[in-house]
Design a protein around this motif. Structure first.
Motif, short mmCIF file in Angstrom:
data_model
loop_
_atom_site.label_atom_id
_atom_site.label_comp_id
_atom_site.label_asym_id
_atom_site.label_seq_id
_atom_site.Cartn_x
_atom_site.Cartn_y
_atom_site.Cartn_z
N GLY A 399 108.48 -20.66 -4.45
CA GLY A 399 108.80 -21.87 -5.19
C GLY A 399 108.47 -23.13 -4.39
O GLY A 399 107.82 -23.08 -3.34
N VAL A 400 108.94 -24.26 -4.89
CA VAL A 400 108.68 -25.56 -4.27
C VAL A 400 110.01 -26.30 -4.14
O VAL A 400 110.82 -26.29 -5.08
CB VAL A 400 107.70 -26.40 -5.13
CG1 VAL A 400 107.48 -27.77 -4.51
CG2 VAL A 400 106.37 -25.67 -5.28
N PRO A 401 110.28 -26.92 -3.00
CA PRO A 401 111.50 -27.72 -2.88
C PRO A 401 111.57 -28.76 -4.01
O PRO A 401 110.56 -29.37 -4.35
CB PRO A 401 111.37 -28.40 -1.51
CG PRO A 401 110.48 -27.47 -0.73
CD PRO A 401 109.52 -26.90 -1.73
N PRO A 402 112.74 -28.95 -4.63
CA PRO A 402 112.85 -29.85 -5.78
C PRO A 402 112.31 -31.25 -5.51
O PRO A 402 111.72 -31.87 -6.39
CB PRO A 402 114.36 -29.87 -6.08
CG PRO A 402 114.87 -28.58 -5.53
CD PRO A 402 114.03 -28.28 -4.32
N GLU A 403 112.52 -31.76 -4.30
CA GLU A 403 112.06 -33.12 -4.00
C GLU A 403 110.55 -33.22 -3.89
O GLU A 403 110.00 -34.33 -3.82
CB GLU A 403 112.72 -33.63 -2.72
CG GLU A 403 112.32 -32.90 -1.45
CD GLU A 403 113.15 -31.64 -1.20
OE1 GLU A 403 113.03 -31.07 -0.10
OE2 GLU A 403 113.92 -31.25 -2.11
N MET A 404 109.86 -32.09 -3.86
CA MET A 404 108.40 -32.10 -3.72
C MET A 404 107.68 -31.65 -4.98
O MET A 404 106.45 -31.52 -4.96
CB MET A 404 107.97 -31.21 -2.54
CG MET A 404 108.46 -31.69 -1.20
SD MET A 404 107.83 -30.68 0.15
CE MET A 404 108.58 -31.51 1.56
N LEU A 405 108.41 -31.43 -6.08
CA LEU A 405 107.77 -30.95 -7.30
C LEU A 405 106.74 -31.94 -7.85
O LEU A 405 105.75 -31.53 -8.45
CB LEU A 405 108.85 -30.67 -8.37
CG LEU A 405 109.63 -29.37 -8.19
CD1 LEU A 405 110.75 -29.27 -9.21
CD2 LEU A 405 108.69 -28.16 -8.31
N VAL A 415 102.70 -28.00 0.70
CA VAL A 415 104.12 -27.95 1.05
C VAL A 415 104.25 -27.57 2.52
O VAL A 415 103.64 -26.59 2.97
CB VAL A 415 104.85 -26.92 0.17
CG1 VAL A 415 106.32 -26.81 0.58
CG2 VAL A 415 104.75 -27.32 -1.29
N PRO A 416 104.98 -28.36 3.29
CA PRO A 416 105.14 -28.03 4.72
C PRO A 416 105.72 -26.63 4.91
O PRO A 416 106.64 -26.20 4.20
CB PRO A 416 106.12 -29.11 5.22
CG PRO A 416 105.96 -30.24 4.26
CD PRO A 416 105.65 -29.62 2.94
N GLY A 417 105.16 -25.90 5.86
CA GLY A 417 105.63 -24.57 6.16
C GLY A 417 105.00 -23.49 5.32
O GLY A 417 105.27 -22.30 5.55
N ASP A 419 101.96 -21.31 4.56
CA ASP A 419 100.72 -20.92 5.23
C ASP A 419 99.73 -20.24 4.27
O ASP A 419 98.75 -19.63 4.70
CB ASP A 419 101.02 -19.98 6.41
CG ASP A 419 101.80 -18.75 5.96
OD1 ASP A 419 102.19 -18.69 4.76
OD2 ASP A 419 102.03 -17.86 6.79
N THR A 420 100.00 -20.36 2.95
CA THR A 420 99.09 -19.77 1.97
C THR A 420 97.75 -20.50 2.00
O THR A 420 97.71 -21.74 2.09
CB THR A 420 99.69 -19.87 0.56
OG1 THR A 420 100.96 -19.22 0.55
CG2 THR A 420 98.78 -19.20 -0.45
N ARG A 421 96.68 -19.73 1.93
CA ARG A 421 95.36 -20.33 1.95
C ARG A 421 95.13 -21.13 0.67
O ARG A 421 95.39 -20.67 -0.42
CB ARG A 421 94.28 -19.26 2.07
CG ARG A 421 94.35 -18.46 3.36
CD ARG A 421 93.29 -17.38 3.38
NE ARG A 421 93.38 -16.57 4.59
CZ ARG A 421 92.59 -15.53 4.84
NH1 ARG A 421 91.66 -15.17 3.94
NH2 ARG A 421 92.73 -14.85 5.95
N GLY A 422 94.64 -22.35 0.82
CA GLY A 422 94.36 -23.22 -0.32
C GLY A 422 93.85 -24.56 0.15
O GLY A 422 93.89 -24.87 1.36
N SER A 423 93.37 -25.35 -0.81
CA SER A 423 92.79 -26.65 -0.47
C SER A 423 93.68 -27.82 -0.85
O SER A 423 93.44 -28.95 -0.44
CB SER A 423 91.44 -26.81 -1.19
OG SER A 423 91.63 -26.74 -2.60
N GLY A 424 94.69 -27.58 -1.69
CA GLY A 424 95.54 -28.68 -2.14
C GLY A 424 94.93 -29.47 -3.28
O GLY A 424 95.39 -30.58 -3.57
#
Length: 461
Positions: A399-405, A415-417, A419-424
């Motif tokens: 999931g994603v922290p609520p403040e970062m949705l 999302v900090p911490g 480590d999933t591969r991706g480009s954002g």
């Protein structure tokens, strides 16, 4: 001098009415006062002249004939109605000793005034205007003429009211005209604002000036200049991203080929000399860079093209996206499937740009597969909620922290911490495509905290 108050609720209509309404009320009051004074002077002067002429005429007749009885022929007895409603003059004739000899209104006799001329008298609960004429000879005969002040007031109110009536009619009419004119002006301003609201980064055009008032034209021209600079800035950004992606594809492809060749050469070396762990990290980094370049190129092309909506079959599009990514799901042991909860009576055909819908589904499913734990499940759900067709992609990841949705839709944000591969860029691409098609893209953590749900709400048909 600034006539507009501070605050977001400032209204042009409100300001105009706030200034013009007291002004018009003051003008109406002054006009009413002027009319009252003018007609009061005119009516009182006219009626005073009539009273003095009648009194002096009767005095002359009284002096000439000597006999008071002869005057009674010309002075019929008056009723209360004639005196108060019609304003008929009441006449009283006195001899030299002050004895009343004749009165044509015996129902109410006013006391004899002490001196000649006009007097304001209150008697019997009523107000009267009285004129006393005195004989110039030694006989001292007197004639007193009186008129009801109530009648005079009624006449004055009628004439003054007739003069004020046009002002009373024009006051609300003028306010109505001003309200209409301001409404037309604000309508033109609203049309300009609506034209500005329809602008987006893909179709920035200058606002039309053909119906813009002269007073607002400099503001609109300045805004058009800003829009032109903004359009150039967006164009330069897209060109830079597209050029950079194109330039990076070739060297990244070359690096990938070199890694393939290097792996083949390292295959013949002893296991302790191959540095497999470091090579896998290098290979993962190159793959991530290649994916980033591909997504940058896709994003630049997506932003540059115009949206052309067509009738799209959601079920078919969802199956194609699932088939495209099924290999990634199998690689990670994830159960990827389609759950169709649409009623049988609902057609799964919507008006949407096909390439945008495919981009949204691909990015959402790919994002879910990368964050879902191995051996879990990712479901693509088709449903109907509140009369709108909804596509949901749910995983069982962290999931994603609520403040970062909200921030996860920003470009290159991770999302900090994690480590999933991706480009954002995947969610940013999906959000841009959804907005171009007037759809909503929302993210929410599962209620039980076991993953994330991405929800695409299609525009109501």
């Amino acid at each position: 001098m600034n006539v507009f108050p501070k605050g977001p609720g400032c209204s042009l209509r409100g300001v105009l009415l706030a200034w013009l309404l007291p002004l018009f009320a003051l003008v109406a009051a002054l006009a009413g006062a002027a009319s009252w004074w003018s007609y009061s002077t005119m009516v009182n002067t006219f009626m005073d002249d009539q009273m003095s002429m009648l009194g002096n005429s009767l005095m002359v007749r009284n002096t000439q004939h000597e006999k008071v009885e002869e005057l009674s022929v010309h002075l019929p007895v008056l009723t209360r109605e004639r005196v108060r409603e019609w304003g008929t003059y009441a006449v009283q004739v006195y001899d030299g000793q002050g004895h009343l000899k004749l009165s044509n209104y015996p129902a109410h006799v006013l006391p004899l005034q002490a001196g000649p001329g006009f007097h304001d008298v209150e008697a019997g609960g009523e107000k009267w205007r009285v004129y006393l004429a005195v004989s110039p000879d030694a006989t001292g005969r007197r004639v007193q003429v009186s008129q009801s002040q109530k009648f005079r007031t009624v006449q004055l109110l009628g004439r003054a009211g007739a003069a004020i009536l046009p002002v009373a009619i024009l006051l609300p009419l003028s306010l109505l005209v001003i309200w209409g004119i301001v409404a037309m002006v604000t309508r033109a301003v609203r049309e300009i604002s609506q034209s500005a609201a329809r602008q987006d980064e893909h179709s920035i055009q200058e606002l039309p000036l053909d119906r813009v008032p002269l007073e607002i034209r400099p503001l609109v021209e300045s805004f058009n200049s800003l829009l032109a600079r903004l359009r150039d800035a967006f164009g330069a950004q897209r060109r830079f991203m597209q050029d950079a992606a194109h330039e990076l594809r070739t060297p990244m492809a070359a690096i990938g080929l070199q890694l393939v060749n290097l792996r083949a050469q390292l295959a013949g070396l002893p296991a302790d000399a191959r540095c497999d762990a470091q090579f896998e990290q290098l290979e993962a980094g190159v793959q991530r860079a290649q994916r980033l370049v591909d997504q940058m190129l896709r994003l630049s092309r997506q932003e540059a093209q115009a949206v052309q909506a067509e009738t799209v079959d959601l079920r078919q599009q969802a199956r194609e996206s699932i088939n495209t990514l099924i290999a990634l799901a199998d690689q990670r042991g994830i159960d990827l499937g389609l759950v169709d909860e649409l009623p049988a009576t609902v057609k799964a055909h919507v008006c949407f740009a096909p390439q945008d819908l495919r981009s949204i589904l691909d990015n959402l499913i790919d994002n879910a597969l990368r964050h879902a734990p191995e051996g879990s499940a990712v479901d693509v759900l088709l449903a109907q909620r509140d009369g709108r067709i909804v596509i949901e992609v749910g995983d069982h990841g962290p999931g994603v922290p609520p403040e970062m949705l909200e921030r996860v839709f920003d470009r290159f944000f991770r999302v900090p911490g994690n480590d999933t591969r991706g480009s954002g860029l995947g969610l940013a691409i999906a959000l841009a495509a959804a907005r171009r098609n007037k759809a909503e893209l929302l993210l929410a953590n599962r209620a039980d905290g076991t993953g994330l749900i991405a929800q695409l709400k299609l525009a109501a048909s």
